[in-house]
Design an enzyme around this catalytic site. Structure first.
Site, PDB file in Angstrom:
ATOM      1  N   GLU A  57      55.117  39.886  55.645  1.00 18.50           N
ATOM      2  CA  GLU A  57      56.293  40.766  55.576  1.00 18.50           C
ATOM      3  C   GLU A  57      55.906  42.244  55.695  1.00 18.50           C
ATOM      4  O   GLU A  57      56.145  43.044  54.783  1.00 18.50           O
ATOM      5  CB  GLU A  57      57.086  40.495  54.289  1.00 18.50           C
ATOM      6  CG  GLU A  57      57.644  39.083  54.240  1.00 18.50           C
ATOM      7  CD  GLU A  57      58.600  38.826  53.081  1.00 18.50           C
ATOM      8  OE1 GLU A  57      58.630  39.630  52.132  1.00 18.50           O
ATOM      9  OE2 GLU A  57      59.330  37.818  53.129  1.00 18.50           O
ATOM     10  N   GLU A 101      59.833  30.828  55.328  1.00 17.87           N
ATOM     11  CA  GLU A 101      60.127  30.807  53.888  1.00 17.87           C
ATOM     12  C   GLU A 101      61.620  30.649  53.662  1.00 17.87           C
ATOM     13  O   GLU A 101      62.430  31.250  54.374  1.00 17.87           O
ATOM     14  CB  GLU A 101      59.728  32.134  53.216  1.00 17.87           C
ATOM     15  CG  GLU A 101      58.257  32.419  53.139  1.00 17.87           C
ATOM     16  CD  GLU A 101      57.983  33.741  52.394  1.00 17.87           C
ATOM     17  OE1 GLU A 101      58.869  34.234  51.667  1.00 17.87           O
ATOM     18  OE2 GLU A 101      56.882  34.272  52.576  1.00 17.87           O
TER      19      GLU A 101
END
Ligand SMILES: [Zn+2]
Length: 671
Positions: free
Chosen positions: A145, A305
């Site tokens: 991320e 995710e």
């Protein structure tokens, strides 16, 4: 790949040998086939400039390999060790307000730090050399991320180099930045400073504002590029040794700081982390999946995710209700995902994510609702995998979404601080989604020829070249819709002279004289002057004052000094049509406009209630996904189409019922 990747993030460095052994048993029970690791283990791998420790991880990876699980091998470079931050403070970033950060959090490193890049490269090289030959590694996962804009002196000096490369001379830079305004002429590259809270910018109740849009826009491009360079460094190390293994990094949907369309060129398979907000409409999740798939639309993406049940960061972290997990997982698949992966496989014991759910909960066994739902889902995915994976979507509708336009539009000073690009994108996506159309996201320079409808809300920044791209598309028979505040500035944020919407004026057959703006809660109305709009609708925020040239007026303003002037126009251009929507209409108004223009679903079927449909295709089959987002049964009319249910093998046509929150995947048998 013939099955779905099913598994997720695992942090065995937090667990004892006994727990790892138990977990491997539970993973098998839950039908899990892949683990992502080690995402945050740099500090454990490296304790000083020269000391590395891999033995602990050898043990774990050997166990995982022996158990037959696939591995999504992470590079662990998202958090540099505390000792490194202490010894080499240049790694630590400086924030927007000019504050030097101390060690803490994650993804807090300066993307231009040479020491960071050197140490990260060394670690990745060692991981690749030591583990790269492991046959269970099916995917490499770089960083995590990425989200680290920085304003430090090193970034400032690299920004100057980036500008020299881009503009060659200061004269050119002064021209495109319009530095004659407010006496900003630069006589030396060294006079240029990073635009931040210390210089041109400020934070106005959450909206970041700037005096010089051109400078801030270039800094956004530079930061996205700088962070991409960190990713590319690791990508190259992996690909040089193992070119056949795909490499990814996990994206975050509509994430403003990074131009993911530009990043996608360097990513083998797009993956992203989906965390729908509690209670938010389901179309928003579909919209994010569609954006992520569209970054590389000729292949499936990966859901890297999602939470098995609850998150930990929202004000209220509701558990997923029974059935939600399956429905949301299939929503990702229906929009093009070839995986269902979780953060996290086991719930951690300490720190902020201890109350973020895991497939295996703190109780440590499989006798939980969440574990049972995960197990059932894994079973379904195993059975369906080979029939779905690899299939893609071929849509006829596209929305132009451009990160540079997002930055420029929201850096714009005026006409309204209520104007947010995503709000306008969401309205049009919502309307298109309701018509059953499959939706791609494209950039203004994409090849648009496959689409029958292209919608470009608030295309404020557009180059002449991209204007010609849209013109060609319409001339050849395309339908194009854009809205207020379009065609205002070029790629360096200089306003077009000669009338808005600049390079789109010709294709739209209009010119815009002024943009009026009213405070929140004040409205005008759009009144139909043709059958195009079915009734009056409210419009708000920005009101373009439009003059038609070749275009015809389809609706006019109901009030104010521009009463009776056009608010919606249509121009027939070549073999196509171009529409201009001059204000921000209420959702019902946009729904009404889009119903007139959308090609709808590729299949002649009818759904009732909140049943979502999508279509994935491969060389053999068309697969229809039916997702019932309601808490009650809903009807679907398949009409004369003949389908076969992938799970039950039952054949269906005509009327069909879908249970609350249920999902069905049907193969089309006739056409
Ligand atoms: Zn920096």
């Amino acid at each position: 790949m013939s099955t779905f990747f099913y598994g997720g993030d695992y942090n065995p460095d937090q667990w004892s040998d006994e727990i790892v052994d138990l977990d491997l048993e539970l993973f098998k029970k839950a039908n899990i086939n892949i683990v992502t690791l080690p995402v945050f283990s740099w500090a454990k791998f490296q304790s000083s400039d020269t000391e590395y420790h891999f033995e602990w991880f050898d043990k774990i990876i050997n166990k995982i390999t022996a158990s037959g699980l696939n591995i999504c091998m992470a590079t662990s470079t998202a958090v540099q060790p505390a000792w490194m931050s202490h010894k080499y403070p240049e790694i630590l970033p400086v924030d927007f307000e000019g504050r030097k950060r101390a060690f803490g959090g994650r993804v807090k490193f300066c993307p231009n730090s040479e020491i960071y890049r050197e140490f990260a490269s060394k670690l990745v090289t060692k991981l690749v050399e030591r583990y790269g030959n492991n046959k269970n590694i099916k995917l490499w996962h770089v960083g995590n991320e990425y989200d680290n804009w920085c304003y430090c002196p090193k970034c400032q000096s690299e920004f100057r180099n980036w500008l020299k490369e881009k503009y060659s001379t200061l004269d050119e830079l002064n021209r495109v930045w319009y530095t004659s305004f407010w006496g900003h002429t630069f006589y030396s590259w060294d006079e240029i400073v990073a635009p931040s809270g210390l210089s041109e910018m400020w934070n106005d109740n959450g909206r970041v504002r700037t005096n010089f849009q051109s400078i801030s826009l270039d800094y956004a491009r530079f930061m996205s590029d700088s962070i991409l360079d960190c990713y590319k460094l690791e990508y190259k190390i992996i690909k040089d040794r193992f070119p056949q293994i795909p490499v990814t990094t996990n994206f975050m949907g509509f994430f403003k700081p990074l131009n993911y369309f530009k990043w996608a060129e360097f990513i083998d398979v797009i993956s992203w982390d989906s965390y729908p907000g509690v209670g938010e409409p389901y179309f928003l999740t579909s919209m994010r999946h569609d954006l992520m798939r569209s970054l590389k639309k000729d292949r499936p993406f990966l859901l890297m995710e999602q939470t098995p049940s609850q998150t930990n960061w929202a004000p209220y972290n509701s558990c997923k209700r029974p059935g939600d997990l399956k429905l949301q997982s299939f929503q990702a698949i229906a929009h093009g995902s070839d995986s269902v992966m979780f953060f996290q496989l086991r719930r951690s014991v300490g720190a902020c994510e201890k109350l973020h759910s895991g497939v295996i909960d703190h109780v440590g066994h499989g006798e939980t609702r969440v574990f049972r739902e995960c197990t059932e889902l894994g079973d379904v995915l195993n059975k369906l995998g080979s029939q779905i994976t690899g299939s893609i979507m071929e849509n006829k509708t596209a929305i132009i979404f451009d990160w540079e336009n997002w930055w420029a539009l929201e850096y714009s000073s005026g006409p309204s601080t209520e104007l947010f690009y995503l709000n306008e994108i969401e309205k049009y996506y919502n309307a298109l989604h309701k018509t059953g159309a499959g939706i791609d996201f494209v950039t203004p320079d994409s090849d648009l020829s496959q689409y029958s409808l292209v919608v470009a809300p608030c295309l404020y920044l557009i180059s002449n070249r991209n204007g010609r791209n849209i013109e060609t598309y319409v001339k050849n028979g395309g339908k194009f819709v854009t809205s207020f505040m379009s065609g205002v500035v070029n790629e360096t944020d200089l306003a077009y002279l000669g009338g808005y919407p600049g390079p789109l004026s010709n294709v739209l057959g209009i010119w815009v004289e002024e943009f009026d703006s009213l405070p929140k809660g004040k409205f005008n109305t759009g009144i139909p002057t043709s059958s195009f709009l079915d009734r009056e609708y409210k419009c708000e925020m920005v009101f373009d004052i439009i003059h038609t040239l070749n275009a015809q007026s389809l609706a006019i303003y109901g009030n104010d000094y521009y009463k009776d002037l056009p608010v919606i126009t249509k121009n027939i251009f070549g073999s196509g049509d171009a529409y201009y929507i001059g204000s921000s209409f209420e959702q019902d108004g946009i729904d009404s406009i889009i119903r007139k223009l959308s090609p709808g679903s590729d299949l002649n079927i009818e759904v009732f209630g909140n049943v979502e449909t999508t279509l994935r295709k491969n060389s053999m089959d068309k697969l229809l996904f039916l997702l019932n987002h309601d808490e009650c049964k809903n009807k679907i009319d398949l009409k004369n189409n003949q389908f076969q249910n992938l799970q039950t093998l039952e054949k269906h046509s005509g009327q069909l019922e879908l249970n609350a929150k249920d999902v069905m995947v049907l193969r089309l048998l006739n056409e």
